[in-house]
Design a protein around this motif. Structure first.
Motif, PDB file in Angstrom:
ATOM      1  N   ALA A  14       0.909  -1.300   0.043  1.00  0.00           N
ATOM      2  CA  ALA A  14      -0.028   0.086  -0.051  1.00  0.00           C
ATOM      3  C   ALA A  14       0.968   1.210   0.017  1.00  0.00           C
ATOM      4  O   ALA A  14       0.594   2.451  -0.711  1.00  0.00           O
ATOM      5  N   ALA A  15       1.823   1.156   0.888  1.00  0.00           N
ATOM      6  CA  ALA A  15       2.882   2.437   0.736  1.00  0.00           C
ATOM      7  C   ALA A  15       3.293   2.502  -0.531  1.00  0.00           C
ATOM      8  O   ALA A  15       3.604   3.669  -1.000  1.00  0.00           O
ATOM      9  N   ALA A  16       3.942   1.791  -1.104  1.00  0.00           N
ATOM     10  CA  ALA A  16       4.649   2.008  -2.405  1.00  0.00           C
ATOM     11  C   ALA A  16       3.591   2.272  -3.383  1.00  0.00           C
ATOM     12  O   ALA A  16       4.171   3.203  -4.342  1.00  0.00           O
ATOM     13  N   LYS A  17       2.397   1.996  -3.340  1.00  0.00           N
ATOM     14  CA  LYS A  17       1.756   2.182  -4.361  1.00  0.00           C
ATOM     15  C   LYS A  17       1.177   3.668  -4.113  1.00  0.00           C
ATOM     16  O   LYS A  17       1.379   4.532  -5.176  1.00  0.00           O
ATOM     17  N   ASP A  74      -5.608  11.472  -3.034  1.00  0.00           N
ATOM     18  CA  ASP A  74      -6.420  11.187  -2.105  1.00  0.00           C
ATOM     19  C   ASP A  74      -6.039   9.782  -1.333  1.00  0.00           C
ATOM     20  O   ASP A  74      -5.438   9.005  -1.839  1.00  0.00           O
ATOM     21  N   HIS A  75      -6.396   9.758  -0.005  1.00  0.00           N
ATOM     22  CA  HIS A  75      -6.193   8.464   0.796  1.00  0.00           C
ATOM     23  C   HIS A  75      -6.951   7.559   0.027  1.00  0.00           C
ATOM     24  O   HIS A  75      -8.278   7.541  -0.189  1.00  0.00           O
ATOM     25  N   GLY A 112       2.869   5.829   2.996  1.00  0.00           N
ATOM     26  CA  GLY A 112       3.519   6.006   1.529  1.00  0.00           C
ATOM     27  C   GLY A 112       3.280   7.499   1.196  1.00  0.00           C
ATOM     28  O   GLY A 112       4.138   7.960   0.542  1.00  0.00           O
ATOM     29  N   ARG A 113       2.064   8.033   1.530  1.00  0.00           N
ATOM     30  CA  ARG A 113       1.772   9.433   1.002  1.00  0.00           C
ATOM     31  C   ARG A 113       2.505  10.226   1.937  1.00  0.00           C
ATOM     32  O   ARG A 113       3.049  11.277   1.252  1.00  0.00           O
ATOM     33  N   LEU A 139      -3.096  -2.234   5.933  1.00  0.00           N
ATOM     34  CA  LEU A 139      -3.157  -1.467   4.405  1.00  0.00           C
ATOM     35  C   LEU A 139      -3.403  -0.176   4.647  1.00  0.00           C
ATOM     36  O   LEU A 139      -2.667   0.443   3.921  1.00  0.00           O
ATOM     37  N   ASN A 140      -4.390   0.348   5.225  1.00  0.00           N
ATOM     38  CA  ASN A 140      -4.564   1.720   5.241  1.00  0.00           C
ATOM     39  C   ASN A 140      -3.591   2.640   5.978  1.00  0.00           C
ATOM     40  O   ASN A 140      -3.140   3.770   5.554  1.00  0.00           O
ATOM     41  N   ASP A 141      -2.893   2.026   6.741  1.00  0.00           N
ATOM     42  CA  ASP A 141      -1.690   2.698   7.549  1.00  0.00           C
ATOM     43  C   ASP A 141      -0.427   2.616   6.526  1.00  0.00           C
ATOM     44  O   ASP A 141       0.159   3.585   6.464  1.00  0.00           O
TER      45      ASP A 141
END
Lengths: 99, 997
Positions: B183-186, B487-488, B474-475, B467-469
């Motif tokens: 999720a962070a990489a994306k 956006d998140h 990442g953002r 996942l959300n973390d």
């Protein structure tokens, strides 16, 4: 490996290009013969060995080959600033506040 | 189909069998297996013997934190590696694996007697047991301890593999490709940042690989992973699998070790085995997840006892049931899910033992639905079974009292003591950790580098939260790196498996706790009792407890043991865990090969070799070389069958009798130019330079500011404002650095330019009574007769048609010339001189003959006859000091009390009475009959056989040596004490007549 900013090249470059050169702001006495044995000993050997911001010399030996001065925190091993040889000690208030 | 493989399950290729051997027996696994999963599929749990007690041990984890399942692997000559983790090593066709630390066999190991004598091997036993008698230390204890110490056997052959190293610059480095890392990489890549995602496994997914039933945004976990792989590629994320982040260093530099061939059936031609990456990242996201903790109870190390989460991984990822009858013992909800998966796959879950009084109601219902017997508020107090667990003792705990035991049959025991966030890399940066009371875990606190921690690494236990973390991290990283963020993304996870738990010290028991074999550190065989003993014996700091017990000091660095050790130490100390604190994690995260660190720095490329332009001639003519600083220099030129001694004596004789030729190109050469050149030289060197006329040379002596000799060399004045300075071969760079230092920082007012010319000039030295006869016919534009070009002259001219700078000087005591020509002409000059010298039997000589010839004259070599504590007075070089100069570097120090004190060591000559050659470095005493320890008054600095003198000579630094001229001193060597007479150092032609011809 640290990244070090050379104040002459005005570039931040890998530590491998640089060599450490001891504590800064220790001027060689103009007339060493006028010094007592104790004063000369202090010039030769006595260093501040600080915990915290340390004023020290580096040489960009595999670059412009110039000697310059730096302030490095001996606790975090982070460079706070670098400046040209002969420049006065920088005011560290801003850097210390940033840390 | 192997006995414990579940048809169709897991991420292994069921249609692709892979054969391998373990301890000589052939087994079959599947493509995608690790050695551990393949052995488990064959029902093999026993895989090694423990370090200290040689207890039978089985695979306990499914990852790189594995403490037990260490094997040696090999694939042909030189490709042998000890201590490979069977849980990490992917199966390849024909892999040869062996168990370790057992003799004669894994099933029957003599060393297991240690286990019966465990009372002797308690914490600190080395310090207590092997103390007396002292005489036993070297001959008895140490050899035994050394033979017994260490796991595995070191490779005995040279490693034929290549290892490469690379640099990488990336905006954002994400470490760990589990749900949080993906999720962070994306989210970071969506901002346009260059993103690199690394993971030590062969495929992305992390914990999702072990939980296929989870649904993310209504897509099954594994389908979701396939889609992510495509998306990551479309986003331009650099994905690096089989890549372990081994260390996190200053300013976001991360070391990665990428394994390239260990998993391949065939070795690709010329491919490196591993590649070490030095990554400089703008921002780092640490998404390394969490590691499961074992529970601490008697017999928690038997083969068949393993982590519950790992059993779940073996089932879901590898399609392997770890047994037929499992008991689960846990203090955390997560183990329940694993138990359900195993039950659904056909393993009988005989019981779930939860240390908590009231398990979660939904979990209890699920267990009941599957007919699983539940022991809530119970403890485990022991296991039975020699090479495999066969039963477990379960006791109720009420108000801290342990009730009567029941014995439950099982062939595997799955334990879970909760989870530890994996913060090793974060700790490398000196990021601080904070104890979280609700989670009983250390979580990241203060960061010292530009990094973000996501997911289980900061205590988030569900997939949805991770996942959300990861998306947030990442953002945040992209924003910090200066990119515009989107956006998140909101991930919704169905059939998630959240959980909580409690952390224990060792589990309570109804038996004698002092006899419990309750292991904390499986690899170093440290038990709970050892920790308590260390505290009783006075260890207060966790760092002392660690070293006294060796807890966490094995190659797994306590990944499983750290928190359990802390909980028990804190309990023994009567302190809260955060007051006791953690020991320090250090790189590398997992054991890393020496090959990866060495990279290209091996063999001929270990260090650069500097060669002169004449080097190839020397090689063609059979020279033996020696390293001098980074140069390789011709040492001597043996004729066929000639010994070194004979060659050196021959070269010396030829030079003294006729003429010798020597490649002196390695001499350091510095041009000092400018209107203030003479003033600069006056300040740097001890000698006076003002009155040295152009065309003349002088021996120059350089001191440090402390008054000790740093370097020397002959210095020629070419013009008023140009000096040609020579330095020692090894000192060239140091001298130039020192000159630049003074010029730039102390005397910036001087107008001087310094230029290194070492590699600009090739230098050939011609020495001997016939030197002029050889040289004269080749010289144009210069009269080199003795009167016109006396000793210590320099001039520019042509030699053999080449532009040359000619010195008349001598480092041999013979008539000598040093011819400098531009380096490219070195071989031409050398050959011309060899040709011209043929009539005089010109003899090439090497550095050894050069050393002998100079020693016969008492010429010092800085660094051999001096050692950084020798003053000009000590070396007998006071004549080289310009007495009238007001100042030069080091002058003031020559008047320091210690430097003028009588009794300083002085350089003198030594000649043995019995004609023996002394050893360099040998110590010297005045009275050989004094009691030991003897008073040593100095040492031999140089010692050679001398052809010219017919007996060996030596130089030595001896206290007050020059006042002892003619006295006898003694040089005790093993078996013999030599008598030697103190002499002047100028042994040969002391009047110097041979120079003036």
């Amino acid at each position: 490996m640290l990244l070090i900013h050379c104040p002459y090249c005005e570039e931040t470059l890998p530590e491998a290009e640089f060599a450490y050169a001891g504590e800064a702001h220790i001027d060689r006495p103009a007339d060493p013969s006028a010094l007592s044995d104790e004063e000369w000993r202090d010039y030769l050997f006595i260093r501040s060995n600080v915990k915290g911001p340390h004023f020290e010399r580096w040489r960009h030996v595999h670059g412009c080959a110039r000697f310059f001065n730096a302030v490095r925190d001996t606790v975090s091993d982070k460079f706070m600033t670098t400046y040209k040889a002969g420049d006065p000690r920088p005011d560290l208030t801003a850097e210390e506040a940033a840390q | 189909m192997t006995r414990f493989r579940v048809e169709g399950k897991g991420r292994v290729e069921h249609a692709e069998p892979v054969n391998f051997t373990f301890d000589g027996r052939t087994y079959t696994g599947l493509r995608g297996d690790t050695v551990a999963s393949a052995l488990l599929a064959n029902g093999v749990h026993l895989i090694g013997r423990s370090f200290k007690y040689h207890r039978p041990r089985g695979t306990v984890t499914a990852g790189s934190e594995e403490p037990n399942a260490l094997i040696s692997t090999s694939r042909g000559k030189g490709r042998y590696e000890p201590n490979t983790r069977a849980t990490v090593q992917e199966l390849r066709e024909g892999l040869v694996a062996e168990s370790q630390n057992r003799w004669p066999s894994l099933n029957f190991d003599i060393g297991a007697v240690n286990d019966k004598a465990y009372m002797l091997f308690s914490a600190g036993f080395y310090y207590k047991t092997f103390m007396w008698p002292k005489s036993f230390w070297n001959k008895v204890y140490e050899p035994i301890i050394r033979a017994a110490a260490g796991l595995g056997v070191s490779p005995g052959e040279e490693d034929p593999d290549r290892y490469s190293s690379r640099y990488l610059h990336t905006d954002i480095l994400v470490i760990g490709a589990g749900p949080a890392g993906i999720a962070a990489a994306k989210s970071a890549a969506q901002s346009g940042a260059r993103v690199t995602l690394v993971d030590e496994n062969r495929e992305i997914g992390g914990a999702l690989l072990s939980d296929p039933r989870v649904k993310i945004d209504d897509i099954g976990a594994w389908d979701w992973l396939s889609a992510q792989l495509v998306e990551l590629e479309e986003l331009g994320v650099r994905l690096m699998m089989h890549t372990t982040a081994i260390g996190y260093y200053h300013q976001n530099m991360v070391g990665l070790c990428e394994k390239l061939t260990d998993h391949l059936d065939e070795l690709p031609e010329g491919a490196p085995r591993e590649r070490l990456w030095r990554v400089r990242a703008g921002q780092v996201v640490l998404a390394q997840g969490a590691l499961e903790k074992p529970l601490v109870f008697d017999g928690n190390d038997r083969p068949g006892v393993m982590l519950a989460g790992s059993a779940q991984t073996y089932l879901n990822r590898y399609g392997v049931r770890v047994g037929d009858e499992a008991v689960v013992v846990t203090s955390h909800d997560s183990a329940w899910y694993g138990a359900f998966d195993l039950a659904d796959a056909g393993t009988e879950i005989t019981a779930i033992v939860d240390t908590r009084d009231t398990p979660r109601a939904d979990l209890a219902r699920e267990a009941e639905r599957r007919g699983i017997r539940l022991f809530a508020g119970h403890t485990v107090t022991g296991t039975a079974g020699r090479l495999r667990v066969k039963s477990v003792r379960v006791n109720p705990v009420r108000d801290g009292r342990v009730g009567a035991a029941v014995t439950v049959r099982c062939d595997c025991l799955l334990m879970c003591g909760g989870w530890t966030p994996s913060l090793h890399l974060f700790s490398h940066t000196k990021g601080s950790l904070k104890w979280d009371e609700s989670q009983n875990a250390y979580l990241p606190d203060h960061r010292s580098e530009a990094c973000h921690i996501a997911g289980a690494g900061r205590g988030l236990w569900s997939f949805e939260a991770a996942l959300n973390d990861g998306d947030v991290a990442g953002r945040a990283a992209a924003e910090a790196a200066g990119f515009e963020i989107s956006d998140h993304a909101r991930f919704a996870v169905a059939q998630d498996r959240p959980g909580t738990g409690v952390t224990h010290k060792e589990l309570p028991t109804d038996r004698d706790a002092g006899k419990a074999r309750a292991f904390i550190d499986f690899q170093n065989d440290v038990t709970a009792k050892d920790i308590r003993l260390a505290v009783r014996e006075g260890m207060r700091s966790i760092e002392h407890v660690k070293r006294y017990t060796t807890n966490g000091m094995a190659t797994d660095q306590g990944k499983m043991s750290n928190i359990n050790g802390l909980m028990i130490a804190a309990d023994a100390l009567g302190e809260a865990p955060p007051r006791v604190g953690l020991t320090t994690f250090r790189p590398p995260y997992t054991p890393t090969t020496f090959g990866a660190f060495a990279g290209y720095h091996r063999g001929a490329t270990f260090e650069l070799t500097r060669r002169t332009t004449i080097d190839s001639w020397a090689e063609e003519h059979g020279a033996v070389f020696e390293p001098v600083a980074q140069w390789r220099r011709a040492w001597y030129f043996p004729k066929v069958g000639e010994s070194m001694d004979a060659a050196v004596l021959r070269e010396c004789t030829a030079t003294r009798n006729s003429v010798g030729i020597f490649d002196a190109s390695t001499l350091g050469k510095i041009e000092v130019a400018g209107p203030d050149a003479a003033e600069f030289m006056n300040r740097m060197y001890t000698n006076p330079w003002t009155k040295l006329a152009p065309g003349r040379t002088r021996y120059g002596l350089l001191l440090g500011e402390d008054g000790f000799i740093r370097d020397d060399g002959v210095i020629g004045r070419i013009t008023d404002d140009l000096f040609h300075v020579t330095t020692t071969t090894g000192g060239a760079a140091r001298v130039l650095n020192m000159m630049e230092d003074y010029l730039q920082t102390e005397w910036p007012d001087l107008t001087v330019w310094l230029t290194s010319m070492t590699e600009h000039w090739a230098v050939v030295a011609l020495n001997g009574p016939n030197a002029r006869k050889v040289l004269e016919p080749l010289v144009e534009g210069l009269d080199i007769s003795h009167d016109a070009f006396p000793h210590m002259s320099v001039a520019d001219c042509k030699v053999s048609g080449l532009p040359a700078r000619l010195f008349r000087l001598s480092f041999t005591g013979e008539l000598g010339f040093e011819i400098n020509v531009p380096a490219r002409h070195g071989p031409t000059l050398w050959k011309a001189l060899m040709e011209a010298g043929a009539a005089h039997d010109i003899c090439p000589y090497g550095t050894e003959a050069m050393h002998v010839l100079r020693a016969e004259k008492g010429y010092i070599i800085v660094g051999q006859d001096t050692d950084g504590t020798v003053t000009p007075e000590d070396a007998g070089l006071n004549w080289a000091i310009g007495k009238k100069k007001p100042d030069f570097v080091g002058k003031r120090s020559l008047a320091r009390p210690d430097l003028v004190m009588p009794g300083r060591k002085q350089l003198v000559g030594l000649i043995t009475e019995n004609g023996a050659k002394l050893e360099e470095g040998a110590q010297i005493v005045l009275d050989p009959n004094q009691p030991k320890p003897m008073k040593m008054v100095g040492h031999v600095t140089s010692s050679y056989r001398s052809a010219a003198l017919g007996h060996p000579i030596a130089m030595a630094l001896i206290e007050g040596g020059r006042d002892l001229m003619g006295d006898i001193v003694h040089v005790p060597l093993p078996g013999v004490t030599h008598r030697a007479r103190i002499t002047d150092t100028n042994f040969y032609d002391p009047e110097g007549a041979r120079l003036q011809v």
